[in-house]
Design a protein around this motif. Structure first.
Motif, PDB file in Angstrom:
ATOM      1  N   CYS A 148      12.890  -1.410 -10.459  1.00  0.00           N
ATOM      2  CA  CYS A 148      11.541  -1.956 -10.520  1.00  0.00           C
ATOM      3  C   CYS A 148      11.566  -3.449 -10.215  1.00  0.00           C
ATOM      4  N   ALA A 184       0.631  -7.154  -5.629  1.00  0.00           N
ATOM      5  CA  ALA A 184      -0.510  -6.317  -5.286  1.00  0.00           C
ATOM      6  C   ALA A 184      -1.327  -6.005  -6.537  1.00  0.00           C
ATOM      7  N   GLU A 185      -0.626  -5.730  -7.622  1.00  0.00           N
ATOM      8  CA  GLU A 185      -1.342  -5.302  -8.823  1.00  0.00           C
ATOM      9  C   GLU A 185      -0.701  -5.863 -10.082  1.00  0.00           C
ATOM     10  N   ASP A 186       0.608  -5.795 -10.145  1.00  0.00           N
ATOM     11  CA  ASP A 186       1.375  -6.322 -11.268  1.00  0.00           C
ATOM     12  C   ASP A 186       1.271  -5.460 -12.521  1.00  0.00           C
ATOM     13  N   ASN A 210       1.551 -13.391   0.929  1.00  0.00           N
ATOM     14  CA  ASN A 210       1.763 -11.952   0.990  1.00  0.00           C
ATOM     15  C   ASN A 210       1.571 -11.498   2.436  1.00  0.00           C
ATOM     16  N   GLY A 229      10.650 -10.843   3.064  1.00  0.00           N
ATOM     17  CA  GLY A 229      12.037 -11.237   2.823  1.00  0.00           C
ATOM     18  C   GLY A 229      12.322 -12.703   3.059  1.00  0.00           C
ATOM     19  N   ASP A 231      10.344 -15.389   1.703  1.00  0.00           N
ATOM     20  CA  ASP A 231       9.693 -16.314   0.758  1.00  0.00           C
ATOM     21  C   ASP A 231      10.664 -17.394   0.298  1.00  0.00           C
ATOM     22  N   MET A 391       5.718 -11.074  -8.249  1.00  0.00           N
ATOM     23  CA  MET A 391       6.295  -9.812  -8.699  1.00  0.00           C
ATOM     24  C   MET A 391       7.130  -9.215  -7.590  1.00  0.00           C
ATOM     25  N   ARG A 392       6.978  -7.924  -7.384  1.00  0.00           N
ATOM     26  CA  ARG A 392       7.961  -7.194  -6.589  1.00  0.00           C
ATOM     27  C   ARG A 392       8.023  -7.646  -5.132  1.00  0.00           C
ATOM     28  N   HIS A 397      13.667  -7.268  -2.917  1.00  0.00           N
ATOM     29  CA  HIS A 397      14.475  -7.530  -1.724  1.00  0.00           C
ATOM     30  C   HIS A 397      15.909  -7.816  -2.178  1.00  0.00           C
ATOM     31  N   GLN A 779       2.306  -0.748  -1.228  1.00  0.00           N
ATOM     32  CA  GLN A 779       1.593  -1.478  -2.271  1.00  0.00           C
ATOM     33  C   GLN A 779       1.041  -0.483  -3.266  1.00  0.00           C
ATOM     34  N   ARG A 780       0.915  -0.929  -4.509  1.00  0.00           N
ATOM     35  CA  ARG A 780       0.261  -0.103  -5.513  1.00  0.00           C
ATOM     36  C   ARG A 780      -1.241  -0.181  -5.325  1.00  0.00           C
ATOM     37  N   MET A 784      -4.665   3.726  -8.956  1.00  0.00           N
ATOM     38  CA  MET A 784      -3.735   4.857  -9.055  1.00  0.00           C
ATOM     39  C   MET A 784      -2.508   4.390  -9.788  1.00  0.00           C
TER      40      MET A 784
END
Ligand SMILES: Nc1nc2c(c(=O)[nH]1)N[C@H]1C(S)=C(S)[C@@H](COP(=O)(O)OP(=O)(O)OC[C@H]3O[C@@H](n4cnc5c(=O)[nH]c(N)nc54)[C@H](O)[C@@H]3O)O[C@H]1N2
Ligand SMILES: Nc1nc2c(c(=O)[nH]1)N[C@H]1C(S)=C(S)[C@@H](COP(=O)(O)OP(=O)(O)OC[C@H]3O[C@@H](n4cnc5c(=O)[nH]c(N)nc54)[C@H](O)[C@@H]3O)O[C@H]1N2
Ligand code: SF4
Ligand code: SF4
Ligand code: SF4
Ligand code: SF4
Ligand code: SF4
Ligand SMILES: [Mo]
Lengths: 943, 260, 290
Positions: A148, A184-186, A210, A229, A231, A391-392, A397, A779-780, A784
């Motif tokens: 995660c 995207a959502e966290d 992003n 990849g 950032d 976040m992710r 990466h 992306q989340r 959902m």
């Protein structure tokens, strides 16, 4: 009222009763008001008094009612009767289920507990499940953190004692510039949205970094559509500019970070690159008052950033000088990174200048006197109102750990951590790496493990290696391949167990992780591993699989024994300070769930099942001295378990000498009732004088001890310079007893730099990036939750299919039209899927919503459900192993430091193709053990 | 009554802030939940677990992409429910009087007992704000949560529409547009609240706040910002020289004895 | 718009039925006894059949009576009232003609006007719908009325009148198509005005609010291919006007006249299918479907 207007009842009765508990549809864990009619759930809304969500609720939370009545709910324990993967089961009794589990597990524990691999997915009860695994004695336990966001967590802990994630948040009330990297959502879903709303209302700026401009990035005032990849490069360039311009919070750096600590620069020393220490082991700084070395935490010490220390012919410099060397390096000039990042040098400079402007020209001062750990009194709290969150997008990466470190370093040089307007930790964080346990892996047949499984290594001695250098853990966490894998590496378990590398296991026991499907890389390969049989014995290569799920997921079909769980409104749970807190920066908080409805099926809360199974297996911690079951059920555990003296799972309403008290105390048999009465949660505000500068602030430190976060006051300073990394490097250079294998020495030297660096994602060096020029992401969707939103009749109407979004450049190159399909190829797989056009997208990136694609027959959906025919998973294109190295070895597709799964390193090529009947690849249907849902529904309890 | 009231005492409605809406669909589902359990027939779902799921929703969130001439494309999330129009064509076309606009507050409602399910009101609505429930066969639409906003069984602070209460990013605001000092009137004034399809002559009560300008061309700012990046050094030696001076100049440096 | 068979059937049949009633009311032919019985039966079958068909698309036909209430503002209500009035008045007139051999001309004229009025109210139901620019113009009532009258003439056997009326109806239908094709564009309603975002750049629908379908999409966002539509238009105009004209001009045989009627009916049916299927509701803009 006009005569033609009907007479409306404007005050209809809303419900018989409101039961307040905690949402479960994501790790945000909002408080909910469950409106009941006739003992049934009628309506769910947010709890306005709850510290996390203050009444708001996301789509998933509001759709909880469809989760609780979903036709996909498992009904009873089951044992497999058809081949693995077929979904053919027979319902059995709980007695039979528990006997089977005991029969399987008891012998392993006596012979070799490591033959059990117990992995618990997105578990909200890790402090409990890990205790169980510890009691069993297996080293093979972790939850989902490794695949995660362990990069984020570990980089945060090692650099400053806390990460963003669930451990820190922007100071929404004061920040003037909010920069969001790769989110995207966290996990902090609702608070981030609330925060964005808050700062927008104030007119503060939101900046989104992003490749994709949806959601939070769509409302950002400025968007940086960065190349995935890279950032780290952009952040290093920003730091470069800030160093070049001297826009640094020198006072903060000197006092509150190890920038002022002196580094041993003697090239001949085996301590080279480590901090110089005094006889008590405390790192040394130069005290401005005397010009002499002094311990960092000495009373009254004024650490100097500028002065070097000369000893025995060698000059030893403070960390800050090394930082200047690193960040002023011309390779990080904006002009040098613009091509790789896809962001022009001008815009990078603008962003840097904006940050400098806001941090130093728009600084804020709060009139709050406070005292630091050196005894120095400060009459104000100085705020640098630049806040960041990430976040992710940067952590998933293989260079994510160092990128996260770079980001934290940027915050630190601006003085924007734990200061007003910057980023703030949520108690019980901050907590430095040294205050966390180290990993434990000593296995003794028939006995418990020697300590907690997971933790933070500080050097090679803390790795979990056997005498022969092989891995102690099945996932190879804490080995030289991924030394700081603080959350384990769940994504490697099935693959390693199948390969028998480092060893074979007997039973795979999993809880709430859809590991045959969306939480695995290479899903098709994983399904083959789970069903693969040993050619000689005819037995499955992974002999036994026990699984607990609440719903008929894809993973259910691959298990031999199913322990059906309750839904979130049917059980006790505790969201404990021992785990992942629900706290906010201003308050410490924990919460419970409780059975607001009774299950109407033969299902049991998994934690309660573990209490009983633990007793049947005679696990320490789960039986009384007389061998009887210690905890009747999870509620009993929550109330009565004691972790350390005075500290239990819940911190509210504990029993003290003079009655109830917060934080520390003895068990209170009325504790759960007290929680229920208070709305399902407990919270306690951080005292005002303790609200910022927490690691350095004595008021906070004293409060933290009182509340039981620590047992003694232990202030610390931030560590942009991370010694544990340097210790690994030293080993790779040949120092020390525990030595890495030769083939890994270079990688360790390159990636485990004590100061942030950037290197290209590992797989970029192993594949032909010209052949695979396109980055592919997921992306989340906000509405959902991974795979299980799909069973929800309301949510699946919003996201029933997931097109692959293609940027304008690629859209035109391929002459795509609406309704077209594309073949997408990665070095390890091919999918054929529907495409759609998106302009607000990095020109070399394609993406889709995560986990919409479903296997036919899963989730009680009909087999022609769009999720199964048109929906798809990108996971088929991502391999859990990197392509072969020059030496023929294949390493895990993970960050070399932490083992974080490198989902977003994926590169592909894309071409137009004729539309097949269904998305490819097609996985044959699984049989639904619980049938399918109704043909129509109109859910209403009232008249 | 099918004819529209000449005026209403209050003009209740929503302000939707397109600058802040993150497109989370929370309002969509809370609306579905509340209105399934409350006013009138439940909002049903057809084929909810099958190949072609659909259902009645009173509020849906679209998203649009804008391609400006010389700037990166933008995305706007766009929630849409009934706008409670002043000149509501959905009301005047209704043959039965089931559709009406309340004189007290201007809320446009359907009296389900009188609705014959002819669908004409949905034809007349330019915004797609009305949906016929496939199970109950009556017209459903946003009620502005008329059964919440005055509900004495709810605590005062909860007397607001479900979607407004739940919106995490505070992109939805509820109030009385007839009152020039109300939150919604002030927001509309200050942020340039706009009508959708003004040419339709429906005079929507609900207003949309446009997104603030994005990715603004900041070339002019460069001059303002440039001083912030004025180099003090370009390599370590020069940097350390600057550092010495900077540290000396810091308050407390000399006071505490300074460095040797 | 979704071409609902019940509504198309209604507008086709009742249009023809009321057209015939109008002619009968005006005394063309001014038959009595059995002949008039046949004429009235046909007219009532068509008109009432159409009306009954129209109730099939109601969610609650059992509440249909409530629809008479709102004549002050609702064209649908007016249509109901007008239709019932027309049928009642013409019923009295028919009783006179069939059973008493009496032609009560004033009643007939009132009935005829009510019949034509009914078709007018029907046409106004569509014309008033501003959200469908293709309908929201004067060609809609003209087209409805001319077709209704031409159909009446054809069915009542008034060949001499039918020929020019058919031609006019054809022109009206074509005008409706031609103007209709530009109507959405000319209405000025675009995704830009629908979202209010037009000033910032080109607006494009990105993601729909639901990946599944919904009532609005099913009801309003019917899209047919251009080629398909063009072919159907030719077919419709040929069947509705062209072929009947040819047949009528060929001879006065009853058989051919019957064929002409049949052809006309099918043609009108096709044209009405197109009337709905081609109608672009502006809500489609929100879904990027226009
Ligand atoms: N609604 C909802 N909420 C959830 C979940 C859910 O399934 N649904 N899952 C929960 C879980 S388990 C997790 S881990 C969190 C994750 O929360 P997020 O971190 O928000 O997770 P992702 O959706 O994976 O978003 C990753 C983002 O990073 C961007 N990105 C990818 N690569 C790069 C890059 O190189 N640079 C930058 N700057 N951006 C990049 C992607 O475009 C995407 O926007 O969400 C949690 N919350
Ligand atoms: N391509 C791609 N793949 C990804 C990611 C990505 O960004 N891109 N993200 C990764 C990340 S960060 C994560 S965290 C994983 C998440 O992936 P998973 O952890 O597999 O998440 P879910 O799909 O939510 O599956 C959890 C399982 O728990 C079950 N469950 C739900 N409620 C309960 C309950 O109350 N009790 C029990 N016992 N079971 C329950 C569900 O039915 C489901 O089978 O996905 C990973 N996979
Ligand atoms: S963010 Fe949504 S799903 Fe997550 S806990 Fe809160 S309400 Fe539930
Ligand atoms: S938005 Fe549509 S339904 Fe609502 S009042 Fe206006 S026209 Fe009527
Ligand atoms: S559907 Fe119902 S509310 Fe709408 S116009 Fe017809 S009768 Fe009136
Ligand atoms: S006001 Fe009420 S009915 Fe209207 S959209 Fe909001 S929640 Fe739905
Ligand atoms: S709840 Fe608020 S932020 Fe979410 S979609 Fe609705 S209006 Fe937008
Ligand atoms: Mo995750």
């Amino acid at each position: 009222m006009p005569k033609d207007q009907p007479d409306l009842d404007l005050s209809p009765k809303v419900s018989d009763e409101i039961r307040k508990t905690t949402c479960y549809m994501c790790a945000c864990r909002c408080g909910i008001d469950v409106h009941m009619k006739d003992g049934k759930v009628a309506y769910i809304e947010g709890n306005k008094d709850h510290p996390v969500n203050q009444g708001v609720l996301c789509a998933k939370g509001s759709a909880g009612i469809m989760q609780v009545n979903a036709p996909s709910r498992l009904k009873a324990p089951m044992k497999r009767v058809g081949p693995r993967g077929s979904g053919e089961f027979e319902e059995i009794s709980w007695e039979e289920a528990l006997s089977i589990a005991t029969e399987w597990l008891a012998p392993i524990r006596e012979e070799d507990p490591s033959k059990l691999a117990f992995f618990t997915g997105r578990d909200q009860s890790q402090s409990f499940t890990s205790l169980w695994a510890q009691g069993f004695g297996t080293p093979n336990y972790a939850a989902h953190g490794g695949f995660c966001s362990v990069n984020m967590a570990a980089a945060g802990i090692y650099t400053m004692g806390g990460a963003f994630w669930e451990f820190g948040q922007p100071d929404w009330d004061h920040t003037k510039m909010f920069v969001l990297f790769g989110v995207a959502e966290d996990h902090d879903s609702n608070p981030i949205k609330m925060g964005i709303g808050k700062i927008k209302a104030r007119g503060a700026r939101v900046v989104g970094v992003n490749p994709i401009r949806t959601g939070y990035n769509a409302v950002a005032d400025d968007w940086f559509g960065i190349t995935p990849g890279t950032d780290g490069l952009m952040i290093m360039a920003i730091i470069h500019e800030l160093f070049k311009a001297g826009k640094l919070d020198l006072d903060y750096l000197a006092r509150f970070t190890n920038a002022s600590c002196i580094v041993n620069e003697d090239p001949k020393s085996d301590q080279n690159g480590l901090l110089m220490r005094d006889e008590n082991g405390e790192p040394l700084v130069i005290d401005k008052r005397t010009g002499e070395l002094a311990p960092w935490n000495g009373i009254g010490v004024e650490p100097d950033l500028g002065t070097t220390h000369r000893h025995a012919g060698v000059t030893h410099r403070p960390v800050f000088h090394l930082m200047a060397d690193r960040f002023l390096d011309p390779q990080y000039a904006p002009e040098k990174v613009e091509d790789a990042t896809g962001i022009s040098a001008d815009r990078i400079k603008q962003l840097a200048a904006d940050m400098a402007h806001v941090a130093f020209e728009e600084a804020i001062e709060l009139d709050r006197p406070w005292t630091d750990f050196r005894g120095k009194k400060h009459d104000k709290m100085i705020g640098r109102p630049v806040s960041m969150h990430s976040m992710r997008g940067i952590s998933a990466h293989s260079n994510g750990f160092q990128t996260c470190r770079a980001l934290h370093t940027l915050q630190i040089i601006l003085g924007a951590v734990e200061t007003p307007g910057g980023m703030r930790f949520k108690p019980p964080y901050p907590k430095p790496a040294t205050a966390h346990p180290k990993p434990h892996g000593k296995v003794t047949p028939g006995a418990a493990l020697n300590g907690p499984h997971l933790g933070y290594p500080h050097g090679p001695d803390d790795l979990l290696l056997k005498e022969d250098g092989s891995a102690i853990r099945i996932d190879k966490a804490f080995t030289w391949e991924n030394p700081l894998s603080a959350h384990g590496m769940m994504h490697m378990v099935i693959s390693n167990a199948h390969a028998g590398d480092p060893y074979k296991i007997d039973t795979l026991f999993m809880y709430m992780a859809n590991m045959s499907w969306n939480s695995s890389m290479n899903s098709t390969g994983v399904m083959e591993m789970l069903t693969d049989k040993d050619a000689e014995t005819g037995e499955y290569v992974i002999p036994r699989i026990i699984y607990s799920d609440a719903y008929s997921s894809e993973m259910v079909a691959f298990a031999d024994l199913i322990l059906p769980d309750t839904t979130y409104l049917e059980r006790h749970d505790c969201i404990s300070l021992l785990d992942r807190p629900i706290c906010e920066a201003d308050a410490v908080a924990d919460a419970i769930r409780w059975p607001v409805i009774e299950p109407d099926r033969d299902v049991r809360g998994f934690q309660s099942v573990l209490c009983e199974l633990g007793a049947r297996l005679n696990l320490s911690g789960f039986v009384n001295d007389d061998g009887s079951q210690k905890y009747e059920d999870y509620a009993d555990y929550i109330t009565n378990h004691i972790r350390r003296p005075g500290v239990g799972p819940l911190a509210g309403w504990r029993m003290g000498e003079d009655g109830l008290q917060d934080g520390r105390g003895d068990p209170n048999q009325g504790q759960l009732d007290a929680y229920i009465k208070n709305g399902g949660f407990w919270h306690s505000e951080v005292p005002t004088e303790a609200s910022y500068y927490k690691p350095f602030n004595m008021a906070y430190q004293n409060w933290a001890v009182k509340m039981g976060f620590f047992d003694s006051v232990q202030p610390y300073i931030f560590t942009p310079y991370v010694e544990p990394l340097r210790r690994m490097q030293l080993a790779a250079e040949g120092h020390g007893r525990v030595q890495p294998p030769d083939h890994l020495r270079q990688q360790i030297k390159d990636t485990m730099d004590p100061l942030p660096i950037w290197y290209a994602p590992l797989s970029d060096n192993l594949i032909d990036t010209n052949e695979f020029p396109v980055h592919a992401l997921t992306q989340r969707p906000m509405a959902m939750y991974h795979s299980w939103g799909t069973q929800n009749a309301w949510l699946r109407q919003i996201h029933g299919v997931n097109p692959l979004y293609v940027p304008t450049k690629i859209w035109k190159e391929n002459k795509f039209k609406d309704g077209d399909w594309a073949k997408v190829t990665s070095p390890s797989g091919v999918i054929t899927v529907p495409v759609a056009h998106m302009a607000a997208l990095n020109e070399n990136t394609i993406w889709t919503w995560n986990a919409i694609g479903k296997r036919k027959g899963a989730w009680a959906l009909e087999e022609d459900a769009p999720e199964a025919t048109e929906g798809f998973l990108l996971n088929h294109l991502i391999h859990e192993l990197l392509p072969e190295q020059a030496d023929g070895m294949r390493w895990s597709n993970s960050d070399p430091v932490t083992g974080q799964a490198a989902w977003f390193d994926l590169r592909v090529k894309i071409e137009k193709t004729t539309a097949p009947k269904e998305s490819q690849p097609v996985t044959p249907a699984q049989k639904s053990p619980i049938g399918t849902g109704p043909k129509s529904q109109a859910w209403k309890l009232g008249k | 009554m099918t004819t529209l009231p000449t005026s209403t005492a209050k003009k209740l409605g929503l302000v939707i802030d397109l600058d802040t809406c993150v497109g989370c669909h929370a309002c969509v589902i809370s609306c579905k939940g509340w209105n399934t359990e409350n006013y009138g027939a439940p909002l049903s779902d057809q084929d909810p677990y099958g190949a072609n799921p659909s259902g009645t929703f009173l509020n849906r969130v679209h998203s649009y992409e804008i391609q400006p001439k010389d700037a990166p494309a933008q995305l706007v999330h766009f929630p849409k429910s009934c706008l409670h129009c002043e000149d509501a064509p959905c009301v005047t076309v209704c043959p039965t009087g089931a559709s009406y606009k309340r004189v007290e507050d201007g809320i446009v409602l359907v009296n389900e007992q009188d609705c014959i399910g002819c669908g004409l009101c949905a034809w007349a609505c330019p915004y797609g704000a009305r949906e016929m429930d496939a199970e109950e066969k009556v017209m459903k639409k946003c009620t502005l949560c008329v059964d919440r906003i005055y509900n004495e069984n709810l605590p005062e602070r909860d007397r607001e529409p479900a979607c407004v209460r739940t919106c995490p990013s505070n992109a939805r605001h509820f109030g009385d547009f007839a009152d020039p000092d109300s939150n919604v009137s002030v927001l509309t004034r200050e942020r340039g609240g706009m009508d959708l399809m003004p040419e339709m002559g429906t005079k929507p009560v609900n207003k949309y706040l446009p997104p603030r300008p994005k990715d603004r061309d900041r070339s002019e700012d460069v001059d303002i910002l440039a001083p912030f990046l004025e180099p003090i050094a370009t390599e370590t030696t020069g940097f350390l020289g600057w550092l010495d001076k900077a540290l000396d100049a810091m308050p407390g440096a000399s006071k505490n004895g300074g460095k040797s | 718009m979704h071409p609902a068979p019940s509504v198309i059937l209604f507008s086709t049949l009742s249009g023809l039925g009321f057209g015939l009633l109008a002619f009968l009311g005006f005394g063309m032919p001014s038959a009595t006894g059995f002949v008039s019985f046949v004429f009235f039966t046909i007219a009532y079958l068509l008109a009432v059949g159409g009306l009954i068909a129209s109730t099939f698309h109601l969610g609650h036909p059992e509440r249909a009576l409530k629809a008479f209430k709102q004549w002050r503002s609702s064209w649908l209500s007016r249509e109901g009232i007008c239709a019932v009035a027309a049928l009642l008045v013409m019923g009295i007139y028919a009783i006179g003609a069939i059973f008493m051999g009496q032609i009560w001309t004033p009643i007939g004229i009132i009935g005829a006007i009510l019949s034509i009025g009914t078709v007018f109210t029907t046409s106004m139901i569509y014309t008033q719908i501003k959200t469908v620019p293709r309908w929201h113009n004067v060609t809609t009532p003209i087209m409805f009325l001319t077709i209704c009258i031409a159909g009446g003439a054809l069915l009542s056997g008034e060949v001499a009148i039918a020929i020019p009326l058919l031609a006019i109806a054809g022109i009206a239908q074509i005008a409706h198509w031609v103007l209709g094709d530009k109507a959405l564009k000319n209405s000025g309603t675009t995704l830009a005005t629908a979202t209010g975002l037009g000033a910032r750049g080109d607006v494009r629908a990105f993601e729909p609010p639901h990946t599944g379908t919904n009532y609005l999409l099913k009801e309003f966002v019917h899209v047919i291919g251009r080629k398909h539509a063009a072919k159907l238009r030719i077919l419709a105009i040929v069947l509705m006007v062209g072929l009947p004209l040819v047949l009528l001009m060929m001879s006065h045989s009853h058989v051919l006249a019957a064929f002409a009627v049949l052809s006309h009916l099918v043609g009108v049916f096709a044209a009405r299918w197109l009337f709905f299927a081609e109608a672009e509701h502006v809500v489609g803009l929100y879904y990027g479907k226009r």
